[in-house]
Motif scaffolding. Structure first.
Motif, short mmCIF file in Angstrom:
data_model
loop_
_atom_site.label_atom_id
_atom_site.label_comp_id
_atom_site.label_asym_id
_atom_site.label_seq_id
_atom_site.Cartn_x
_atom_site.Cartn_y
_atom_site.Cartn_z
N ILE A 1 45.91 38.99 24.13
CA ILE A 1 46.54 39.61 22.97
C ILE A 1 45.47 40.06 21.98
O ILE A 1 45.52 41.16 21.41
CB ILE A 1 47.53 38.64 22.29
N ARG A 2 44.46 39.22 21.79
CA ARG A 2 43.35 39.56 20.89
C ARG A 2 42.64 40.82 21.38
O ARG A 2 42.27 41.69 20.57
CB ARG A 2 42.38 38.39 20.82
N MET A 3 42.43 40.94 22.68
CA MET A 3 41.75 42.12 23.21
C MET A 3 42.51 43.41 22.87
O MET A 3 41.90 44.43 22.53
CB MET A 3 41.59 42.01 24.73
N GLN A 4 43.82 43.35 22.91
CA GLN A 4 44.61 44.53 22.61
C GLN A 4 44.42 44.97 21.15
O GLN A 4 44.56 46.15 20.83
CB GLN A 4 46.08 44.26 22.91
N GLY A 5 44.08 44.02 20.29
CA GLY A 5 43.84 44.35 18.90
C GLY A 5 42.45 44.89 18.63
O GLY A 5 42.15 45.30 17.50
N LEU A 6 41.59 44.88 19.66
CA LEU A 6 40.21 45.35 19.50
C LEU A 6 39.94 46.65 20.25
O LEU A 6 38.79 47.01 20.49
CB LEU A 6 39.24 44.26 19.99
N MET A 7 41.02 47.35 20.60
CA MET A 7 40.86 48.53 21.44
C MET A 7 40.20 49.70 20.73
O MET A 7 39.73 50.65 21.37
CB MET A 7 42.23 48.95 21.99
N GLU A 8 40.13 49.68 19.40
CA GLU A 8 39.44 50.77 18.69
C GLU A 8 38.00 50.90 19.17
O GLU A 8 37.46 52.01 19.26
CB GLU A 8 39.47 50.52 17.18
N ASP A 9 37.37 49.76 19.46
CA ASP A 9 36.00 49.79 19.95
C ASP A 9 35.92 50.51 21.28
O ASP A 9 35.01 51.33 21.51
CB ASP A 9 35.48 48.36 20.09
N PHE A 10 36.87 50.24 22.17
CA PHE A 10 36.87 50.90 23.47
C PHE A 10 37.10 52.40 23.33
O PHE A 10 36.40 53.22 23.94
CB PHE A 10 37.95 50.29 24.37
N TYR A 11 38.08 52.78 22.50
CA TYR A 11 38.39 54.20 22.34
C TYR A 11 37.25 54.96 21.67
O TYR A 11 37.02 56.14 21.98
CB TYR A 11 39.68 54.37 21.54
N ALA A 12 36.53 54.28 20.78
CA ALA A 12 35.39 54.95 20.14
C ALA A 12 34.31 55.27 21.17
O ALA A 12 33.64 56.31 21.10
CB ALA A 12 34.82 54.06 19.04
N LYS A 13 34.16 54.38 22.15
CA LYS A 13 33.14 54.58 23.18
C LYS A 13 33.63 55.44 24.33
O LYS A 13 32.83 56.09 25.02
CB LYS A 13 32.68 53.22 23.72
N HIS A 14 34.93 55.44 24.55
CA HIS A 14 35.50 56.17 25.69
C HIS A 14 36.76 56.93 25.26
O HIS A 14 37.88 56.58 25.64
CB HIS A 14 35.84 55.19 26.82
N PRO A 15 36.59 57.99 24.46
CA PRO A 15 37.75 58.71 23.94
C PRO A 15 38.54 59.44 25.02
O PRO A 15 39.67 59.87 24.77
CB PRO A 15 37.12 59.71 22.96
N ASP A 16 37.97 59.55 26.21
CA ASP A 16 38.65 60.26 27.30
C ASP A 16 39.56 59.34 28.12
O ASP A 16 40.16 59.78 29.10
CB ASP A 16 37.63 60.91 28.23
N ILE A 17 39.65 58.06 27.74
CA ILE A 17 40.49 57.11 28.48
C ILE A 17 41.50 56.47 27.53
O ILE A 17 41.13 55.97 26.48
CB ILE A 17 39.65 56.00 29.14
N GLN A 18 42.75 56.51 27.90
CA GLN A 18 43.80 55.83 27.15
C GLN A 18 44.33 54.66 27.98
O GLN A 18 44.34 54.72 29.21
CB GLN A 18 44.95 56.79 26.83
N VAL A 19 44.75 53.59 27.30
CA VAL A 19 45.20 52.39 27.99
C VAL A 19 46.64 52.08 27.61
O VAL A 19 46.99 52.02 26.43
CB VAL A 19 44.30 51.18 27.65
N GLU A 20 47.47 51.90 28.62
CA GLU A 20 48.84 51.41 28.42
C GLU A 20 48.89 49.97 28.91
O GLU A 20 48.40 49.65 30.00
CB GLU A 20 49.84 52.27 29.21
N TRP A 21 49.48 49.10 28.11
CA TRP A 21 49.52 47.68 28.42
C TRP A 21 50.89 47.26 28.94
O TRP A 21 51.92 47.68 28.42
CB TRP A 21 49.21 46.85 27.17
N VAL A 22 50.88 46.42 29.95
CA VAL A 22 52.09 45.72 30.39
C VAL A 22 51.76 44.23 30.28
O VAL A 22 50.99 43.69 31.07
CB VAL A 22 52.47 46.08 31.84
N THR A 23 52.31 43.58 29.25
CA THR A 23 51.98 42.18 28.94
C THR A 23 53.15 41.29 29.33
O THR A 23 54.26 41.48 28.84
CB THR A 23 51.66 42.03 27.44
N LEU A 24 52.88 40.31 30.22
CA LEU A 24 53.96 39.54 30.83
C LEU A 24 53.69 38.04 30.78
O LEU A 24 52.53 37.61 30.72
CB LEU A 24 54.12 39.96 32.30
N GLU A 25 54.75 37.26 30.81
CA GLU A 25 54.64 35.81 30.97
C GLU A 25 54.00 35.51 32.33
O GLU A 25 54.16 36.26 33.28
CB GLU A 25 56.04 35.19 30.85
#
Length: 436
Positions: A37-61
């Motif tokens: 969950i914490r990683m999903q809140g830090l995705m700005e760093d990933f997008y800043a480095k890789h603006p050509d990739i978008q991530v969709e999350w499927v978060t499950l029990e």
């Protein structure tokens, strides 16, 4: 001037459209644990480095995640480009060709920095098939104030007899304080992760050298009876529905005297933003019975890429980012060193800042104490500490877990649960051709 402004705006709009048109979207399946969950809140760093990739999350029990990703990878369903999978799945799926090899990660990723115990579980025939997001063993987390009030002192390496004594002394049901919280939710990676590791320390095992199930042994009877005694007398109500997250919430709100579970939980029980008892937590190795094996496991949640994904390059870029030293440093800068994903890299445990974290050394000792190649007191034909590394275990482990969860709920006796476990495991092992 207006003409120039309109031209600039048009150029910007065109560039934005072009970027949108060329960006890839990858789908990442993950478990609903705190670090993910914490990683999903830090995705700005990933997008800043890789603006050509978008991530969709499927978060499950946890149990649902395992079902979904197993079905998808086995049928080549293509729902996910990155899967959060465990140490159990990686070698089996890698051997079957279901995962993309990660041998081509760049030099700066530093694969050799991954802890040998963790890396070994993700490698098949010299090929790395997943990257560890965090690694863990299990240990005792306990309330130092309640232990002191009970007149007891937790040893660094306690026995199960001491755990029973402490659980009794710390229980105060009138004030909703339970001496011990343990997993009760059915699942091969839920209650059976705990019970298999506990059984190892009691001299029990899943199978003998001829693959005959061993639930009719005295060691398994002692394991299950002691577990049920602990939970019935000193555990919280409704424990048969409690897994990792439910027990975490109970401990954080001051309702557990002790909790024996994943070392990764340490950062969440000592974080004052999450835990009401953050300044009253101590740590000890998982218990033993003097037989040479402690009741601790070895696990990693890893990021793997299913073979046949149409976005392999983008998926590898994400996996590299999420499991890198730079990601660890990013979490440390935002959340502090105590909250970085633990248990994966040698360099983390050599870092002077991380060495100040109160649970760092105990986590490393617990990981190093687990031996997947020799998990039990007696010789066995399988590897894996809290699981058996055969494809059939996923189904068998969950079915056995349902029997033991039913015993905890009072629906069957311990004797009947063990008898049922023996019968169903024998049937499945005969069906699979291990025994006749």
């Amino acid at each position: 001037m207006n003409t120039t402004f309109r031209a600039l705006m048009g150029a910007c709009a065109f560039a934005a459209l072009a970027t949108a048109a060329t960006s890839e979207t990858i789908t990442v399946a993950t478990v609903n644990n705190g670090d993910m969950i914490r990683m999903q809140g830090l995705m700005e760093d990933f997008y800043a480095k890789h603006p050509d990739i978008q991530v969709e999350w499927v978060t499950l029990e946890e149990n649902v995640l395992r079902q979904r990703v197993t079905q998808d990878v086995a049928t080549k369903g293509g729902q996910f480009d990155v899967m959060t999978i465990g140490t159990y799945e990686v070698p089996i799926w890698g051997e079957r060709g279901w995962l993309v090899s990660l041998d081509d990660l760049p030099a700066e990723y530093d694969v050799d920095d991954i802890l040998p115990a963790i890396r070994g579980g993700l490698t098949v025939d010299g090929h790395l098939y997943a990257a560890p997001f965090y690694g863990e063993s299990s240990m005792v987390m306990y309330r130092t104030d309640l232990m002191e009030a009970a007149g007891l002192e937790m040893p660094d390496a306690p026995t199960w007899d001491f755990i029973k004594q402490a659980a009794a002394a710390m229980t105060d049901k009138d004030n909703e304080v339970y001496g011990i919280c343990l997993r009760g939710k059915a699942g091969w990676g839920e209650n059976m992760a705990f019970l298999s590791a506990m059984a190892n320390s009691y001299g029990a095992k899943w199978f003998d050298m001829d693959w005959k199930p061993q639930f009719d042994s005295e060691a398994w009877a002692a394991t299950l009876n002691d577990y049920l005694d602990l939970m019935t007398n000193y555990g919280p109500p409704g424990a048969s529905g409690n897994g990792f997250n439910e027990n975490l919430a109970l401990f954080q709100t001051g309702k557990c005297g002790m909790w024996i579970d994943a070392t990764v939980a340490a950062s969440f029980v000592t974080n004052p933003n999450d835990s009401q008892v953050a300044d009253k937590v101590g740590f000890a190795l998982a218990p033993d019975n003097g037989l040479g094996k402690r009741g601790n496991w070895l696990w990693a949640w890893n990021l793997g890429i299913p073979a046949g994904t149409k976005n392999e390059a983008a998926a590898k870029t994400f996996v590299e980012w999420a499991t890198s030293k730079d990601y660890t440093a990013l979490v440390a800068s935002k959340e502090g060193w105590a909250n970085v994903p633990p248990g994966t890299r040698t360099s983390l445990y050599e870092n002077p800042e991380y060495q100040k974290v109160p649970f760092a050394q105990m986590t490393l000792e617990s990981i190093n104490a687990a031996d997947p190649q020799n998990p039990t007191v007696d010789e066995v034909p399988y590897v894996g500490v809290q699981f058996v590394a055969i494809p059939e275990f996923q189904g068998i482990g969950t079915a056995v877990g349902q029997q033991f969860s039913a015993a905890l709920a009072g629906q069957v006796t311990a004797e009947q649960a063990l008898k049922n476990a023996q019968m169903l495991t024998e049937r499945e092992m005969m069906k699979a051709g291990y025994i006749k």
